[in-house]
Enzyme design. Structure first.
Site, mmCIF file in Angstrom:
data_model
loop_
_atom_site.group_PDB
_atom_site.id
_atom_site.type_symbol
_atom_site.label_atom_id
_atom_site.label_comp_id
_atom_site.label_asym_id
_atom_site.label_seq_id
_atom_site.Cartn_x
_atom_site.Cartn_y
_atom_site.Cartn_z
ATOM 1 N N ASP A 114 40.601 44.419 43.811
ATOM 2 C CA ASP A 114 41.609 44.506 42.655
ATOM 3 C C ASP A 114 41.026 45.863 42.188
ATOM 4 O OD1 ASP A 114 43.351 43.931 40.916
ATOM 5 O OD2 ASP A 114 42.325 42.710 39.805
ATOM 6 N N GLU A 143 40.745 51.679 47.810
ATOM 7 C CA GLU A 143 40.736 51.405 46.699
ATOM 8 C C GLU A 143 39.917 51.896 45.774
ATOM 9 O OE1 GLU A 143 43.410 49.471 46.929
ATOM 10 O OE2 GLU A 143 43.807 48.081 45.078
ATOM 11 N N GLU A 167 40.609 40.537 55.423
ATOM 12 C CA GLU A 167 39.827 41.600 54.448
ATOM 13 C C GLU A 167 39.794 41.125 53.050
ATOM 14 O OE1 GLU A 167 41.037 45.685 55.010
ATOM 15 O OE2 GLU A 167 41.900 44.965 57.123
ATOM 16 N N TYR A 207 40.300 51.363 53.486
ATOM 17 C CA TYR A 207 40.904 50.105 54.364
ATOM 18 C C TYR A 207 41.816 50.434 55.219
ATOM 19 C CZ TYR A 207 43.786 49.480 50.258
ATOM 20 O OH TYR A 207 44.417 49.636 49.323
ATOM 21 N N CYS A 235 29.540 37.662 1.589
ATOM 22 C CA CYS A 235 29.351 36.881 2.776
ATOM 23 C C CYS A 235 29.087 38.012 3.643
ATOM 24 C CB CYS A 235 30.231 35.932 3.286
ATOM 25 S SG CYS A 235 29.764 35.345 4.758
ATOM 26 N N CYS A 284 27.961 27.781 4.619
ATOM 27 C CA CYS A 284 28.218 28.905 5.702
ATOM 28 C C CYS A 284 26.930 29.299 6.148
ATOM 29 C CB CYS A 284 28.724 30.093 4.857
ATOM 30 S SG CYS A 284 28.849 31.478 5.821
ATOM 31 N N CYS A 325 34.609 30.109 4.856
ATOM 32 C CA CYS A 325 33.686 30.472 3.804
ATOM 33 C C CYS A 325 34.298 31.315 2.713
ATOM 34 C CB CYS A 325 32.574 31.191 4.294
ATOM 35 S SG CYS A 325 31.543 32.198 3.146
ATOM 36 N N TYR A 329 51.487 37.075 35.916
ATOM 37 C CA TYR A 329 52.477 37.860 36.232
ATOM 38 C C TYR A 329 53.046 37.644 37.570
ATOM 39 C CZ TYR A 329 54.803 42.576 37.532
ATOM 40 O OH TYR A 329 55.561 43.519 37.914
ATOM 41 N N ASP A 330 52.237 37.272 38.365
ATOM 42 C CA ASP A 330 52.693 36.995 40.026
ATOM 43 C C ASP A 330 53.622 35.625 39.781
ATOM 44 O OD1 ASP A 330 51.293 39.104 41.104
ATOM 45 O OD2 ASP A 330 49.607 37.954 41.617
ATOM 46 N N LYS A 383 46.797 34.982 47.863
ATOM 47 C CA LYS A 383 46.179 35.156 46.281
ATOM 48 C C LYS A 383 45.476 33.844 45.979
ATOM 49 C CE LYS A 383 47.576 39.172 44.545
ATOM 50 N NZ LYS A 383 48.310 39.047 43.263
ATOM 51 N N ARG A 389 48.805 55.780 44.430
ATOM 52 C CA ARG A 389 50.146 55.509 44.914
ATOM 53 C C ARG A 389 51.430 56.015 44.382
ATOM 54 N NH1 ARG A 389 50.543 49.354 46.156
ATOM 55 N NH2 ARG A 389 50.647 49.111 44.093
ATOM 56 N N SER A 410 53.173 48.248 49.449
ATOM 57 C CA SER A 410 52.358 47.390 48.805
ATOM 58 C C SER A 410 52.398 46.050 49.841
ATOM 59 C CB SER A 410 53.285 46.521 47.316
ATOM 60 O OG SER A 410 52.557 45.842 46.907
ATOM 61 N N LEU A 411 51.926 44.991 49.317
ATOM 62 C CA LEU A 411 51.846 43.624 50.299
ATOM 63 C C LEU A 411 52.827 42.600 49.682
ATOM 64 C CD1 LEU A 411 47.912 43.889 50.948
ATOM 65 C CD2 LEU A 411 49.738 44.240 52.637
ATOM 66 N N GLU A 435 46.845 32.485 76.351
ATOM 67 C CA GLU A 435 46.277 33.399 75.316
ATOM 68 C C GLU A 435 46.906 32.872 73.846
ATOM 69 O OE1 GLU A 435 44.575 37.371 77.338
ATOM 70 O OE2 GLU A 435 46.817 36.963 77.264
ATOM 71 N N LYS A 475 45.893 41.161 58.303
ATOM 72 C CA LYS A 475 46.514 41.922 58.968
ATOM 73 C C LYS A 475 46.701 41.876 60.304
ATOM 74 C CE LYS A 475 44.774 45.469 55.809
ATOM 75 N NZ LYS A 475 43.888 46.471 55.246
ATOM 76 N N CYS A 487 26.046 32.849 4.654
ATOM 77 C CA CYS A 487 25.611 33.129 3.404
ATOM 78 C C CYS A 487 25.513 31.936 2.467
ATOM 79 C CB CYS A 487 26.742 33.776 2.680
ATOM 80 S SG CYS A 487 28.296 32.853 2.275
ATOM 81 N N LYS A 511 40.734 41.337 49.422
ATOM 82 C CA LYS A 511 41.772 42.035 48.743
ATOM 83 C C LYS A 511 41.173 42.523 47.264
ATOM 84 C CE LYS A 511 46.485 42.077 47.059
ATOM 85 N NZ LYS A 511 46.360 42.481 45.800
HETATM 86 S S1 IVH Z 1 46.202 47.163 53.213
HETATM 87 C C1 IVH Z 1 50.424 48.842 53.871
HETATM 88 N N1 IVH Z 1 43.873 45.935 52.493
HETATM 89 O O1 IVH Z 1 46.500 45.694 47.466
HETATM 90 C C2 IVH Z 1 49.486 48.080 53.285
HETATM 91 N N2 IVH Z 1 45.352 46.656 50.665
HETATM 92 O O2 IVH Z 1 48.826 44.127 46.382
HETATM 93 C C3 IVH Z 1 48.287 48.686 52.945
HETATM 94 N N3 IVH Z 1 44.649 46.459 48.500
HETATM 95 O O3 IVH Z 1 48.809 48.127 47.841
HETATM 96 C C4 IVH Z 1 47.201 47.851 52.147
HETATM 97 N N4 IVH Z 1 42.487 45.349 49.151
HETATM 98 O O4 IVH Z 1 46.390 48.697 46.962
HETATM 99 C C5 IVH Z 1 44.947 46.603 51.903
HETATM 100 N N5 IVH Z 1 41.837 45.271 51.818
HETATM 101 C C6 IVH Z 1 43.022 45.424 51.662
HETATM 102 C C7 IVH Z 1 43.286 45.661 50.164
HETATM 103 C C8 IVH Z 1 44.392 46.234 49.758
HETATM 104 C C9 IVH Z 1 43.300 45.523 48.010
HETATM 105 C C10 IVH Z 1 45.621 46.535 47.825
HETATM 106 C C11 IVH Z 1 46.491 47.817 47.937
HETATM 107 C C12 IVH Z 1 47.836 47.298 48.218
HETATM 108 C C13 IVH Z 1 48.037 46.114 47.203
HETATM 109 C C14 IVH Z 1 48.863 45.245 47.387
#
Ligand code: IVH
Length: 696
Positions: free
Chosen positions: A130, A185, A126, A239, A445, A421, A439, A37-38, A327, A149, A83-84, A116, A303, A424, A128
């Site tokens: 699912d 999540e 962190e 998160y 069978c 088979c 078969c 999909y991605d 990903k 959401r 979303s991200l 720095e 982040k 049988c 991700k």
């Molecule tokens: S932060 C404003 N942290 O992934 C951004 N999202 O594909 C807030 N997700 O909408 C999201 N693990 O549902 C964040 N450690 C994580 C996550 C996470 C899973 C999900 C979340 C987001 C989606 C984007």
């Protein structure tokens, strides 16, 4: 290539993505993997950049996915749930860093010296998760509202359902004053997912495609069904602390600590990383380690740690610019083929199955992979004892990609298809133009019978709830059912009580246990069997398991032939002249009805009162059964003879003159003496409009 080509491809992508997004977000039942999909979305985005004039600005990829459903009250998110953006490799990750570096607000400044570097505050990495994004609201530390959401602006109020999840705190530790919103999540752990799918499989229900769908399907239950939420056992990780500044929190790493300190579950798999190198290390380190987690992760969310800067860095319509999701590519694993065994399918096809040294792949323990047929085995030169690379194709079924021939010791065994088979003992046949070995013993069978019985009872077939894999096997093993028709000879609860119904994993000991049919279940299954007699004709035709005839082909055949006798009597030419029915299906249907056993089975079903014609045909054919119609005057919508044909098609008769036997007089314009005669005899008079409604 011409612009037309790209436009056509873009249109195709819009259609494909919409289709798969509907399956994913609305039906919780995807057909392709997230990776595939991605990739479609990525291709579309590239084309949209190159051909902005052909881009659909309002398409779903420019918004946050998922539509709120009708089932739950809408909730408008005070802060939109974004979303991200995704990156798929190091190069794209570097671009994300470069973009941040180029932002003036992140350059220089009093608190930042050259020494720095650009990002003194660093990043959090962190895993991700699912799962399904939710927002939780606490008022003075008490959980007051939870929402999905949805489309990012408006979600669904799932407070009542979230209350049924043990790990959602109903009260916070060290309760913060006022209103606090946190996000995270909802997920299903892998161990729960595997246990639940096993039960679903045993019961003949469709297993969930992956833990995410299982979690989404479970959380979005109506009130009527919400007991499954507690039974299935969902979990949550948080998160995101919305408006963290109000809690005097200015770093994402501190926000995660804050959540934890208030009793909100936070995953352990995160770290603060100083710079790009550290981020890359985190990603590399977790690529393998993530499979030790009891939940599915598909990437790393990076982040910018300094929350103070988030507003300045800003966001697009659907994703923040201060975070990105890396990903991981779809996983592959190496393992050994311990053995190759044969499984016999419903239509007698022999499928070689590789029994693997168990490995974790895509978050689940993989023990088997289908090898499709003998041809594929010889093409890939797969041998017993080989080290092979496997990959998950469409989420669930793993495939063998290639053999590591360098690892061969010489002890590997070449696999040969059996000549008989395994279930049988019948001699196996292979038609020269088919890849499959079969078969031929369709009638008795045991392996084919079990699969046929399961299929017969499945949702597309006779939809007999409670009759799945385990019960099908025990009905056959006990000798209570020897062919499909015998199912309807089971009439007493005692016939079912004590049979194996399903197996399940003991939550405490992990042992596999068998649940037997008891009195209550026996009664329920008997009534399901009884109710199945009334299923529509198309379900019965599907349930018969005619080779090549699934629900789709059965629908086409029913539409064309209307009833079983017309279908039985149809020639191969008549069958293949139906649009959508090719010569292979036609031959299979024709042959099926030339078999004595099959015809006997149909006679049994006829005697039991099954629907052997289409419902609408059934009603219409009988609607005017034996009724006598007379017409008078002119009809405006059709000629009298056309109207007469309609009456006859619905089982009625047409007469020219009124008598005491006449049931209806249809009166058009300019009526004559027939009308007054009918009135005198008290015959029901229909206007043209009423007649049209009656024949609809
Ligand atoms: S932060 C404003 N942290 O992934 C951004 N999202 O594909 C807030 N997700 O909408 C999201 N693990 O549902 C964040 N450690 C994580 C996550 C996470 C899973 C999900 C979340 C987001 C989606 C984007």
């Amino acid at each position: 290539m011409s612009n037309n080509f790209f436009e056509a491809r873009m249109n195709e992508l819009y259609g494909l993505i919409q289709h798969h997004a509907d399956l994913y977000y609305d039906k919780d039942s995807p057909e392709i993997s997230d990776f595939e999909y991605d990739n479609l979305v990525k291709e579309l985005k590239e084309l949209e950049t190159l051909h902005p004039n052909s881009a659909r600005k309002d398409f779903l990829t420019h918004k946050v996915g998922g539509r709120p459903s009708e089932l739950f009250a809408p909730v408008v998110h005070e802060t939109p749930m974004l979303s991200l953006d995704n990156v798929f490799n190091n190069e794209e990750l570097v671009n994300f860093f470069e973009r941040l570096k180029s932002l003036p607000s992140l350059r220089g400044g009093a608190e930042q010296s050259e020494a720095e570097g650009f990002f003194p505050s660093g990043f959090t990495c962190e895993m991700k998760i699912d799962g399904l994004a939710v927002s939780l609201i606490y008022q003075d530390g008490i959980f007051v509202r939870g929402a999905t959401r949805g489309n990012g602006q408006t979600g669904e109020d799932v407070t009542a359902n979230l209350l049924l999840i043990d790990s959602v705190p109903k009260r916070l530790k060290n309760p913060p004053a006022g209103r606090v919103e946190v996000r995270g999540e909802v997920l299903m752990t892998l161990s729960r997912f595997e246990a639940i799918n096993k039960i679903r499989f045993d019961r003949g229900e469709t297993p969930f495609a992956n833990p995410r769908n299982a979690a989404a399907g479970t959380l979005r239950q109506s009130e009527k069904n919400n007991h499954v939420i507690s039974e299935r056992g969902l979990d949550i990780f948080l998160y995101y602390l919305v408006d963290a500044e109000k809690q005097n929190i200015f770093k994402q790493s501190d926000a995660l600590e804050w959540l934890d300190a208030h009793g909100l579950p936070v995953q352990k798999a995160w770290a603060r990383c100083e710079d790009l190198e550290a981020v890359k290390n985190f990603i590399a380190q977790w690529q393998e380690k993530r499979f030790d987690l009891n939940y599915v992760t598909d990437g790393v969310v990076i982040k910018f740690d300094d929350i103070y800067k988030w507003k300045e860095i800003g966001e697009t319509s659907h994703a923040p610019r201060w975070a990105v999701a890396f990903k991981y590519p779809p996983e592959e694993a190496k393992t050994k083929i311990l053995d190759i065994k044969i499984s016999v399918g419903r239509t007698g096809v022999l499928t070689p199955v590789a029994w693997l040294d168990p490995v974790r792949l895509g978050g689940t323990q993989v023990q088997r992979a289908s090898l499709h047929n003998a041809e594929m085995i010889s093409q890939k030169d797969i041998r017993i004892g080989d080290l092979v690379k496997i990959r998950k194709a469409a989420e669930i079924i793993p495939e063998v990609i290639e053999v590591d021939k360098t690892a061969r010791t010489g002890n590997e065994k070449i696999f040969e298809m059996p000549t008989h088979c395994p279930a049988c003992g019948s001699e196996i046949v292979k038609l020269p133009d088919e890849a499959a070995h079969r078969c031929p013993n369709r009638a008795s069978c045991p392996a084919q019978l079990k699969e046929s019985l399961k299929y017969f009872a499945s949702r597309d077939g006779m939809n007999i709830n409670g009759l799945g894999n385990t019960l099908a096997a025990s009905l056959l093993n006990s000798g209570k059912v020897k062919s499909l028709g015998d199912l309807y000879d089971i009439k007493k609860e005692e016939d079912l009580i004590g049979l194996d119904w399903t197996s399940y994993q003991d939550r405490k000991t992990g042992e596999t246990k068998i649940r037997k049919v008891g009195k209550v279940l026996a009664r329920a299954i008997l009534s399901e069997i009884e109710a199945s007699k009334g299923r529509p004709f198309v379900n019965l035709l599907t349930a018969l398991g005619i080779r090549e005839v699934g629900k789709g082909a059965a629908g086409l055949l029913v539409e064309e032939f209307k009833n079983i006798d017309a279908l039985i009597n149809a020639t191969e030419e008549e069958l293949s002249s139906v649009e959508g029915i090719g010569p292979v299906i036609a031959e299979s249907v024709y042959e099926f009805f030339r078999n004595e056993e099959n015809l006997k089975l149909i006679e049994k079903f006829r005697a039991l009162g099954f629907n052997l014609k289409t419902e609408d045909n059934f009603i219409k054919e009988n609607k005017f059964d034996g009724k006598i119609f007379v017409f008078t005057g002119t009809l405006s919508s059709m000629t009298r003879s056309e109207a007469g044909e309609k009456v006859k098609a619905l089982g009625g008769k047409v007469s020219n003159s009124i008598s005491s036997k006449t049931n209806y007089l249809v009166a058009g314009d300019k009526t004559g003496s027939k009308l007054s005669k009918a009135e005198k005899l008290g015959i029901k008079i229909l206007s043209e409009q009423e007649f049209l409604e009656a024949i609809e």
